[in-house]
Design an enzyme around this catalytic site. Structure first.
Site, PDB file in Angstrom:
ATOM      1  N   ASP A  59      -5.194  62.030-103.930  1.00  0.00           N
ATOM      2  CA  ASP A  59      -4.346  61.539-102.948  1.00  0.00           C
ATOM      3  C   ASP A  59      -4.704  61.498-101.573  1.00  0.00           C
ATOM      4  O   ASP A  59      -6.129  61.587-101.190  1.00  0.00           O
ATOM      5  CB  ASP A  59      -3.119  62.553-103.038  1.00  0.00           C
ATOM      6  CG  ASP A  59      -3.410  64.088-102.910  1.00  0.00           C
ATOM      7  OD1 ASP A  59      -2.729  64.990-103.697  1.00  0.00           O
ATOM      8  OD2 ASP A  59      -4.177  64.568-102.234  1.00  0.00           O
ATOM      9  N   LYS A  81       0.457  58.252-100.948  1.00  0.00           N
ATOM     10  CA  LYS A  81       1.843  57.592-100.930  1.00  0.00           C
ATOM     11  C   LYS A  81       1.471  56.595 -99.512  1.00  0.00           C
ATOM     12  O   LYS A  81       0.955  57.100 -98.412  1.00  0.00           O
ATOM     13  CB  LYS A  81       2.707  58.679-100.170  1.00  0.00           C
ATOM     14  CG  LYS A  81       3.047  59.534-101.448  1.00  0.00           C
ATOM     15  CD  LYS A  81       4.600  60.199-101.066  1.00  0.00           C
ATOM     16  CE  LYS A  81       4.882  61.248-102.280  1.00  0.00           C
ATOM     17  NZ  LYS A  81       4.188  62.482-102.179  1.00  0.00           N
ATOM     18  N   MET A 195       5.584  71.075 -95.387  1.00  0.00           N
ATOM     19  CA  MET A 195       6.161  69.757 -95.138  1.00  0.00           C
ATOM     20  C   MET A 195       7.554  70.033 -94.504  1.00  0.00           C
ATOM     21  O   MET A 195       8.745  69.697 -94.967  1.00  0.00           O
ATOM     22  CB  MET A 195       6.715  69.549 -96.660  1.00  0.00           C
ATOM     23  CG  MET A 195       5.552  68.909 -97.521  1.00  0.00           C
ATOM     24  SD  MET A 195       6.052  68.678 -99.387  1.00  0.00           S
ATOM     25  CE  MET A 195       5.900  70.399 -99.804  1.00  0.00           C
TER      26      MET A 195
HETATM   27  N1  SAH Z   1      -1.351  71.526-102.057  1.00  0.00           N
HETATM   28  C1  SAH Z   1      -1.526  71.589-100.507  1.00  0.00           C
HETATM   29  C2  SAH Z   1      -0.198  71.351-100.124  1.00  0.00           C
HETATM   30  C3  SAH Z   1       0.631  69.988-100.086  1.00  0.00           C
HETATM   31  S1  SAH Z   1       1.903  69.719 -99.623  1.00  0.00           S
HETATM   32  C4  SAH Z   1      -2.043  72.778-100.169  1.00  0.00           C
HETATM   33  O1  SAH Z   1      -2.197  73.623-101.088  1.00  0.00           O
HETATM   34  O2  SAH Z   1      -2.212  72.905 -99.217  1.00  0.00           O
HETATM   35  C5  SAH Z   1       1.866  68.887 -97.943  1.00  0.00           C
HETATM   36  C6  SAH Z   1       1.911  69.880 -97.089  1.00  0.00           C
HETATM   37  O3  SAH Z   1       0.978  70.524 -96.903  1.00  0.00           O
HETATM   38  C7  SAH Z   1       1.780  69.037 -95.558  1.00  0.00           C
HETATM   39  O4  SAH Z   1       3.194  68.526 -95.250  1.00  0.00           O
HETATM   40  C8  SAH Z   1       1.557  69.993 -94.474  1.00  0.00           C
HETATM   41  O5  SAH Z   1       2.660  70.751 -94.401  1.00  0.00           O
HETATM   42  C9  SAH Z   1       0.496  71.040 -95.520  1.00  0.00           C
HETATM   43  N2  SAH Z   1      -0.839  70.643 -95.062  1.00  0.00           N
HETATM   44  C10 SAH Z   1      -1.598  70.129 -96.057  1.00  0.00           C
HETATM   45  N3  SAH Z   1      -2.925  70.199 -95.405  1.00  0.00           N
HETATM   46  C11 SAH Z   1      -2.689  70.425 -94.330  1.00  0.00           C
HETATM   47  C12 SAH Z   1      -3.803  70.822 -93.022  1.00  0.00           C
HETATM   48  N4  SAH Z   1      -4.825  70.441 -93.165  1.00  0.00           N
HETATM   49  N5  SAH Z   1      -3.048  71.143 -92.069  1.00  0.00           N
HETATM   50  C13 SAH Z   1      -1.803  71.543 -91.746  1.00  0.00           C
HETATM   51  N6  SAH Z   1      -0.781  71.414 -92.900  1.00  0.00           N
HETATM   52  C14 SAH Z   1      -1.447  70.862 -93.877  1.00  0.00           C
END
Ligand code: SAH
Length: 281
Positions: A59, A81, A195
């Site tokens: 993704d 997306k 999110m």
């Molecule tokens: N599986 C991922 C989360 C996916 S949902 C995990 O474990 O981190 C997607 C959300 O994750 C984004 O909207 C944001 O809120 C958060 N996110 C993912 N990567 C990020 C990053 N490097 N810094 C801050 N927030 C992050």
């Protein structure tokens, strides 16, 4: 994780790929967490899985630096997306993973952070189980852990954070999530919202309405662990304003222990230069 095949399932179609004549290879799906962005936060197991990939289905949150760790011959498919072009529905992704594995390929489904933290990894695992395809899960560093680490703000802390809860700021329908606000409003705990940028005002309002002090320390972390990581120190009441400038992926973290957080200028993400890990292909 081995999956039990459903009873009376017809024999799986196997395709012979190169190698000795008559050699049969069974494919598998690997749900791999790529971590929050910094390639140094990839686990060694994730690296090994990538090095063994025939196909990488990834993704948008996964960097090229990490994707380049897969063999040059591995096929890369982005299911990110996109606003303009066609983006894949979850069921199409599930079908794709299963179909590749049934062709005998090693499929790495690479996801930002951890596959089981708001990553829809569970749905992909279920699809593999239903199809009788082997599915292995490799955990990754979820964004919250990197965000807390780089800010110098522990998610649990003796005396001020006895629990930490990861919540989503979005329900499946796109509306506000149905959370136990009363419980999340209690003091001395950390709430990490994934999110939640576009719903920050509603979430702050709910927590304050359920009794959490508007003055509770809060932190917004954008692009955690990446070179452009940015932190905004604020309060629960200040969350809506603090999220106004956010453009990249970001977390909202609310809790007394966030009083320890340092602003971006005072604590850059740690970069290890030595020893150099040999990331062989
Ligand atoms: N599986 C991922 C989360 C996916 S949902 C995990 O474990 O981190 C997607 C959300 O994750 C984004 O909207 C944001 O809120 C958060 N996110 C993912 N990567 C990020 C990053 N490097 N810094 C801050 N927030 C992050």
């Amino acid at each position: 994780m081995r999956n039990r095949k459903p009873k009376n399932e017809p024999a799986r179609r196997l395709v012979v790929l190169g190698g000795a004549r008559g050699e049969r290879r069974e494919g598998a799906v690997w749900l791999v967490g790529a971590g929050p962005g910094d390639p140094d936060l990839l686990t060694i197991k994730a690296l090994k899985a990538l090095q063994g990939a025939d196909v990488v289905v990834h993704d948008g949150l996964v960097s090229d630096e990490i994707l380049d760790l897969a063999p040059a011959a591995a096929r890369r498919i982005s299911v990110a997306k996109r606003k303009s072009r066609h983006s894949y529905a979850q069921v199409e992704i599930n079908r794709m993973l299963v179909a590749f594995a049934q062709e005998g390929l090693n499929v790495v489904r690479l996801k930002g952070g951890d596959p089981f933290i708001f990553g829809r990894g569970g749905e992909e695992l279920e699809a593999c189980r239903e199809a009788g395809v082997d599915c292995h899960v490799v955990p990754g560093v979820t964004a919250a852990l990197a965000a807390g680490a780089n800010a110098g703000a522990p998610l649990t802390h003796r005396g001020s954070a006895q629990a930490v809860t990861f919540v989503t700021g979005h329900a499946a329908s796109g509306s506000e999530p149905d959370l136990d606000w009363e419980s999340l409003a209690k003091a001395n705990q950390t709430v990490v919202i994934y999110m939640g940028v576009s719903t920050a005002a509603g979430i702050a309002g709910r927590l304050i309405g359920a009794g959490r002090a508007g003055s509770t320390p809060a932190l917004v972390v954008e692009n955690a662990s990446r070179a452009d990581e940015r932190r905004v120190l604020t309060t629960l009441a200040g969350l809506p304003a603090a999220t106004e400038q956010v453009a990249g992926p970001a977390l909202l973290i609310v809790g007394e222990a966030m009083a320890l957080a340092l602003p971006t200028e005072e604590a850059a993400p740690a970069v290890l230069t030595e020893p150099k890990l040999e990331l062989r292909r």
